[in-house]
Scaffold this active site. Structure first.
Site, PDB file in Angstrom:
ATOM      1  N   ASN A  99      12.271  41.248  38.779  1.00 42.41           N
ATOM      2  CA  ASN A  99      12.661  39.893  38.365  1.00 42.41           C
ATOM      3  C   ASN A  99      12.170  39.529  36.956  1.00 42.41           C
ATOM      4  O   ASN A  99      12.608  38.525  36.390  1.00 42.41           O
ATOM      5  CB  ASN A  99      12.194  38.843  39.384  1.00 42.41           C
ATOM      6  CG  ASN A  99      12.983  38.851  40.682  1.00 42.41           C
ATOM      7  OD1 ASN A  99      12.465  38.569  41.753  1.00 42.41           O
ATOM      8  ND2 ASN A  99      14.279  39.183  40.614  1.00 42.41           N
ATOM      9  N   ASP A 124      16.973  35.034  49.257  1.00 43.34           N
ATOM     10  CA  ASP A 124      17.918  35.192  48.148  1.00 43.34           C
ATOM     11  C   ASP A 124      18.959  34.070  48.130  1.00 43.34           C
ATOM     12  O   ASP A 124      19.250  33.471  49.161  1.00 43.34           O
ATOM     13  CB  ASP A 124      18.604  36.563  48.268  1.00 43.34           C
ATOM     14  CG  ASP A 124      19.292  36.974  46.983  1.00 43.34           C
ATOM     15  OD1 ASP A 124      18.940  36.433  45.914  1.00 43.34           O
ATOM     16  OD2 ASP A 124      20.183  37.834  47.040  1.00 43.34           O
TER      17      ASP A 124
HETATM   18  C1  IPE Z   1      15.325  40.082  45.632  1.00 46.83           C
HETATM   19  O1  IPE Z   1      16.359  39.287  45.147  1.00 46.83           O
HETATM   20  C2  IPE Z   1      14.000  39.556  45.185  1.00 46.83           C
HETATM   21  C3  IPE Z   1      13.584  38.280  45.776  1.00 46.83           C
HETATM   22  C4  IPE Z   1      14.218  37.606  46.705  1.00 46.83           C
HETATM   23  C5  IPE Z   1      12.353  37.756  45.265  1.00 46.83           C
HETATM   24  P1  IPE Z   1      17.116  39.607  43.770  1.00 46.83           P
HETATM   25  O2  IPE Z   1      18.129  38.547  43.625  1.00 46.83           O
HETATM   26  O3  IPE Z   1      16.131  39.769  42.687  1.00 46.83           O
HETATM   27  O4  IPE Z   1      17.777  41.016  44.073  1.00 46.83           O
HETATM   28  P2  IPE Z   1      19.092  41.674  43.450  1.00 46.83           P
HETATM   29  O5  IPE Z   1      18.964  41.573  41.951  1.00 46.83           O
HETATM   30  O6  IPE Z   1      20.243  40.894  43.973  1.00 46.83           O
HETATM   31  O7  IPE Z   1      19.085  43.074  43.961  1.00 46.83           O
HETATM   32  C1  IPE Z   2      16.058  34.384  45.015  1.00 45.39           C
HETATM   33  O1  IPE Z   2      17.173  33.710  44.525  1.00 45.39           O
HETATM   34  C2  IPE Z   2      14.783  33.988  44.331  1.00 45.39           C
HETATM   35  C3  IPE Z   2      14.239  35.004  43.398  1.00 45.39           C
HETATM   36  C4  IPE Z   2      14.709  36.200  43.238  1.00 45.39           C
HETATM   37  C5  IPE Z   2      13.083  34.614  42.599  1.00 45.39           C
HETATM   38  P1  IPE Z   2      17.951  34.245  43.244  1.00 45.39           P
HETATM   39  O2  IPE Z   2      17.336  33.643  42.030  1.00 45.39           O
HETATM   40  O3  IPE Z   2      18.032  35.717  43.241  1.00 45.39           O
HETATM   41  O4  IPE Z   2      19.380  33.607  43.491  1.00 45.39           O
HETATM   42  P2  IPE Z   2      20.779  34.316  43.242  1.00 45.39           P
HETATM   43  O5  IPE Z   2      20.759  35.608  43.978  1.00 45.39           O
HETATM   44  O6  IPE Z   2      20.913  34.499  41.766  1.00 45.39           O
HETATM   45  O7  IPE Z   2      21.776  33.353  43.803  1.00 45.39           O
HETATM   46 MG    MG Z   3      19.355  37.064  43.974  1.00 45.67          MG
END
Ligand code: IPE
Ligand code: IPE
Ligand code: MG
Length: 241
Positions: A67, A19
């Site tokens: 996502n 993340d």
């Molecule tokens: C979890 O991260 C999913 C992945 C790392 C692929 P998200 O960024 O989607 O999760 P939330 O929205 O913070 O819970």
């Molecule tokens: C994790 O990084 C990757 C995916 C969930 C695909 P994020 O895209 O969630 O990055 P933040 O949490 O918005 O910084």
């Molecule tokens: Mg995230």
């Protein structure tokens, strides 16, 4: 390649919620996709680092069933990145001896990506150095629901009796039927939540929530988190003598 050193105190299976890509990019005044690209590069290093840490199984959360709520352009960018990344990394991962598998609901992914996933799984199916599992369009609730549906069909068609259903049987219907449970789940970026990742499998995992954003997850960071694990006292509900 050097022999795999297994640290008996260390985690055999590490699962990572990668993340913080978006915030990492925003902090640099760049589009979110720039963060995803930087994050994708860290995957190779994490896989390379596993043998020296005694980590045999690495499972990474790449895209969740939730996502799809993101903008069309971010989703399209991510899907293109997954395709390119598989094409670029396939031979290298194979040379490293990595066995790659995917978990999650594949049918909703575009057909070109599905074909690349099948290709990479087939290419690496006899490898055994590190078992890399990529969770792509994965959500634990979706996984348990799909497993339950298939289990219900087995019961309805009388190949399984309801009284035969136990935790092992249910686990064998999950996407992760071929994996041991994770010993350690790491989430980067400072959020202390699971976001629908491996809910069943992580029942007794240790968790590490670290502030580092995924694009800054170097082998040294990985090693320090894994080394902390050695000090954990895992009791599984029992009282240690
Ligand atoms: C979890 O991260 C999913 C992945 C790392 C692929 P998200 O960024 O989607 O999760 P939330 O929205 O913070 O819970
Ligand atoms: C994790 O990084 C990757 C995916 C969930 C695909 P994020 O895209 O969630 O990055 P933040 O949490 O918005 O910084
Ligand atoms: Mg995230």
């Amino acid at each position: 390649m050097s022999a795999v050193e297994i640290n008996p105190e260390g985690p055999n299976h590490v699962a990572i919620i990668m993340d913080g890509n978006g915030r990492w990019a925003t902090q640099r005044g760049r589009p979110r996709l720039f963060g995803h690209q930087a994050g994708a590069k860290r995957v190779r290093q994490a896989v390379e680092t596993c043998p020296s840490l005694g980590v045999k199984y690495l499972t990474i959360f790449a895209f969740s069933t939730e996502n799809w709520k993101r903008t069309q352009s971010e989703i399209a960018g991510l899907m293109a990145l997954f395709r390119r990344h598989i094409q670029r990394e396939a031979n290298y991962l194979h040379r490293l001896g990595t066995r790659v598998r995917f978990i999650g609901e594949r049918e909703k992914l575009d057909i070109k990506l599905q074909k690349l996933m099948d290709y990479l799984e087939k290419l690496t199916e006899n490898n055994d150095t590190t078992h890399l599992t990529v969770a792509l369009n994965y959500g634990a609730r979706d996984e348990v629901t799909r497993a339950t549906k298939r289990l219900a069909v087995e019961v309805a068609e009388k190949r399984l009796r309801p009284e035969q259903v136990n935790t092992e049987v249910l686990a064998s219907f999950l996407d992760t039927y071929m994996l041991p449970d994770p010993d350690l789940v790491i989430r980067t970026s400072g959020e202390a939540r699971i976001s629908n990742f491996l809910l069943w499998q992580s029942a007794y995992a240790e968790y590490e929530f670290i502030d580092t954003h995924w694009p800054d997850f170097t082998p040294d960071v990985f090693a320090s988190v894994v080394n902390r694990f050695g000090g954990r006292d895992r009791r599984y509900g029992a009282v240690k003598a």
